[in-house]
Structures are given as C-alpha cells and as structure tokens.
Motif scaffolding. Structure first.
Motif, PDB file in Angstrom:
ATOM      1  N   LYS A 116       0.633  -1.228  -0.125  1.00 37.38           N
ATOM      2  CA  LYS A 116       0.048   0.139  -0.358  1.00 37.38           C
ATOM      3  C   LYS A 116       0.775   1.169   0.103  1.00 37.38           C
ATOM      4  O   LYS A 116       0.576   2.186   0.421  1.00 37.38           O
ATOM      5  CB  LYS A 116      -1.244  -0.139   1.666  1.00 37.38           C
ATOM      6  CG  LYS A 116      -2.336  -1.026   1.154  1.00 37.38           C
ATOM      7  CD  LYS A 116      -3.160  -1.107   2.863  1.00 37.38           C
ATOM      8  CE  LYS A 116      -3.794  -2.314   2.233  1.00 37.38           C
ATOM      9  NZ  LYS A 116      -4.961  -2.253   3.246  1.00 37.38           N
ATOM     10  N   ARG A 164      -4.902   5.623  -2.032  1.00 39.27           N
ATOM     11  CA  ARG A 164      -4.638   4.588  -2.982  1.00 39.27           C
ATOM     12  C   ARG A 164      -2.798   3.688  -2.312  1.00 39.27           C
ATOM     13  O   ARG A 164      -3.201   3.120  -2.541  1.00 39.27           O
ATOM     14  CB  ARG A 164      -4.622   4.715  -3.852  1.00 39.27           C
ATOM     15  CG  ARG A 164      -5.993   5.452  -4.739  1.00 39.27           C
ATOM     16  CD  ARG A 164      -5.686   5.877  -6.986  1.00 39.27           C
ATOM     17  NE  ARG A 164      -6.666   6.462  -6.917  1.00 39.27           N
ATOM     18  CZ  ARG A 164      -7.147   6.665  -8.344  1.00 39.27           C
ATOM     19  NH1 ARG A 164      -7.040   5.769  -9.136  1.00 39.27           N
ATOM     20  NH2 ARG A 164      -8.670   7.137  -8.879  1.00 39.27           N
ATOM     21  N   TRP A 165      -2.429   4.788  -1.690  1.00 38.54           N
ATOM     22  CA  TRP A 165      -1.609   4.350  -1.302  1.00 38.54           C
ATOM     23  C   TRP A 165      -0.924   4.836   0.237  1.00 38.54           C
ATOM     24  O   TRP A 165      -0.252   6.039   0.293  1.00 38.54           O
ATOM     25  CB  TRP A 165      -0.413   5.018  -2.142  1.00 38.54           C
ATOM     26  CG  TRP A 165      -0.450   4.921  -3.627  1.00 38.54           C
ATOM     27  CD1 TRP A 165      -0.212   4.001  -3.955  1.00 38.54           C
ATOM     28  CD2 TRP A 165      -0.837   5.950  -4.574  1.00 38.54           C
ATOM     29  NE1 TRP A 165      -0.967   3.918  -5.346  1.00 38.54           N
ATOM     30  CE2 TRP A 165      -1.168   5.694  -5.640  1.00 38.54           C
ATOM     31  CE3 TRP A 165      -0.706   7.736  -4.725  1.00 38.54           C
ATOM     32  CZ2 TRP A 165      -1.532   6.283  -6.658  1.00 38.54           C
ATOM     33  CZ3 TRP A 165      -1.122   8.037  -5.768  1.00 38.54           C
ATOM     34  CH2 TRP A 165      -1.118   6.929  -6.706  1.00 38.54           C
ATOM     35  N   GLU A 167      -0.548   3.818   2.966  1.00 35.76           N
ATOM     36  CA  GLU A 167       1.036   4.159   3.886  1.00 35.76           C
ATOM     37  C   GLU A 167       2.766   4.598   2.853  1.00 35.76           C
ATOM     38  O   GLU A 167       3.300   4.871   3.275  1.00 35.76           O
ATOM     39  CB  GLU A 167       1.231   2.712   3.985  1.00 35.76           C
ATOM     40  CG  GLU A 167       0.533   2.078   4.221  1.00 35.76           C
ATOM     41  CD  GLU A 167       0.029   2.478   5.898  1.00 35.76           C
ATOM     42  OE1 GLU A 167       1.123   2.516   6.491  1.00 35.76           O
ATOM     43  OE2 GLU A 167      -0.728   2.051   6.359  1.00 35.76           O
TER      44      GLU A 167
END
Length: 297
Positions: A116, A164-165, A167
């Motif tokens: 992620k 969407r990402w 982390e």
C-alpha cells in the motif's frame, strides 16, 4: 518550468475554464445555440469568444459544438474505432506512443502494491492543465497520479489519490513534479510514469496506452486485448481506477452502444478531452472529420 511554458499552461487552463462554462450552456441550449447567443451568455463579444475557442481547440465554436454532443461518441465509434490486438497490446516492452509525447512507464511489483505504498516517497503539487486545475503526484520513477478538479473539490481529489497508497509519505514539491507534468499537458517531449496498481489493472492501463489520440475503443475490446473477454465489468472498474488520467487515456474507452460510460473525474472533463483531441486531430490535416459529416464551421 520557464516563464513562457508557465504562461502557456495558464492560458490553456483559462481557455478550459471558458470552454467548461460553454459546455454547460450548450447542454442547456442545445446544438442550435448561435455564436452570438453563446457569446452573450458568456458576457463576451462574439469575436473575442471565438478567438479563445479557436486558440484552445483549433476549430470554431460552432464546429466544436458538434464534437461536444453526446451523439459524437457514436460517430467516433463508427469512424475512429480502434481494434486492440492482444498480441500487440499485452506484454509491451515498457513504452508506448501517446499523442506527440513519448511515454516511458514502469510498473511496481505485486509485492510493492500489497504494501500500500509503504516506503514510497511521493511528491505532489497543484498545477494548471488544459482541463482545469490538476493534482499531480510523482515518485522518483515518474508520475503516479493525476486528478482533475472538474466535478470534485480539491480536498476530495486529495483524499481519493492519497487513499490509494495510504502508507506512502507525501511531500508537497511543485517544482519536482512540474517538468513531467509540463511534458504531459503540453504533449511535448518525454515523460515517465510509475504505474501503481494491481497486475490486472496495469494490464488494462497498458492497453489504454495503445489507443491513438483522436480515436476510441470499447470496454469489450480492452477485455479481449488483456485476455479476459468476459471481464468487461472488471475492465470498466480498472479503467475507472486509472490514477494517471489523461496521460493514460481512459477517456478514450466507450461503451459498445456508443454511450460515453463513466469517468472518474466527471463527465464534462471526459467530453472535453474527447472533443479537444478529435478537433485537433482534424485540424492537423487530412480531410476533416467534421466535413465528412457535413458539420458547418
């Protein structure tokens, strides 16, 4: 970015703002809306309004109205339909032609996707584009996100892309993303793209890269090209999740019926992109598509 390029992008963004308001007026007034009537509602003289339109898209407002109609999607499918051959689409070497721009792309590994975005350093900035304000994001390997503020607020677009990402580390750095964004929006030179998605999504986005500017294909053709002919719905979902809109041209995917289908950043943006590309393709030479269909200037 030099001063001249900055002014060019700002001018394009201004022209899109004018054009976007005109789309709403054309939708409300129909194709019979005259140049004088349209200019009056824009609080401009007909000559000034026509200059802005022609500078932005390369054709007159009257002709552009034809490109903006919903029926134009069916005409595109009839006249400019692109068949995607799986043997030429799946497993490309990692590069593709898009407009007058050479795109080099690299996909993250499935393991990286599963994390992620952990360990990713993503720079971002808000920039002007031909289709309004855009949130542009990039890793060290290239552009990874472009979102357009056509129908949503800036906060919503930020939440969409960063979600969407979750982390990843996000750092505002407009100067870092500007060169790649400038190449993408001005359609000149070379830019790099770092695709962050699941393997199936990346296959779909790779297929989208093979659709030439000014042409369209269908979701079913894309499904066939990626080797999953029955997965039309899944393809549609993957198209909608394309994080690098415009650069990876998800706006060129239509329904088999000729309907536009959806668009993640709003239907007016999709219609504007298709109209802009079709008009410019015709204006560049050859027998005009509009002339073949008896469109009047």
């Amino acid at each position: 970015m030099n001063c001249q390029a900055s002014q060019s992008m700002e001018s394009q963004a201004y022209h899109y703002g004018v054009m976007r308001r005109a789309i709403d007026l054309i939708d409300a007034g129909g194709a019979d809306l005259t140049l004088d009537g349209l200019a009056a509602q824009m609080a401009m003289s007909p000559a000034h309004f026509q200059r802005i339109f022609s500078a932005w898209v390369g054709v007159s407002p009257k002709r552009y109205q034809q490109y903006l109609t919903l029926g134009h999607a069916k005409t595109l499918l009839r006249e400019r339909f692109t068949t995607l051959d799986a043997s030429h689409t799946v497993g490309l070497s990692g590069s593709g032609r898009l407009h007058d721009l050479f795109v080099r792309w690299e996909a993250m590994s499935p393991g990286e996707f599963a994390r992620k975005g952990a360990g990713l350093h993503i720079r971002y900035g808000w920039l002007d584009s031909p289709f309004g304000a855009a949130l542009v994001m990039a890793t060290d390997r290239g552009l990874c996100g472009i979102g357009f503020a056509g129908e949503a607020t800036r906060d919503a677009i930020w939440a969409d892309l960063t979600g969407r990402w979750p982390e990843a580390e996000f750092v505002e750095d407009r100067a870092a993303v500007t060169p790649w964004a400038q190449a993408a929006f001005r359609q000149q030179g070379e830019t790099q793209v770092h695709l962050i998605g699941a393997p199936f999504q990346i296959k779909v986005w790779e297929a989208l890269l093979s659709i030439p500017s000014g042409q369209v294909t269908t979701y079913s053709e894309i499904a066939q090209a990626v080797g999953h002919p029955r997965a039309v719905r899944a393809v549609g979902t993957a198209v909608g999740r394309n994080p690098v809109s415009w650069l990876i041209p998800c706006h060129r995917a239509l329904r088999k019926s000729g309907a536009l289908g959806g668009y993640h950043w709003g239907m007016p943006v999709k219609r504007a992109m298709l109209a802009w590309e079709a008009a410019r393709t015709d204006a560049r030479g050859g027998q005009a598509f509009a002339d073949r269909n008896n469109f009047t200037p």
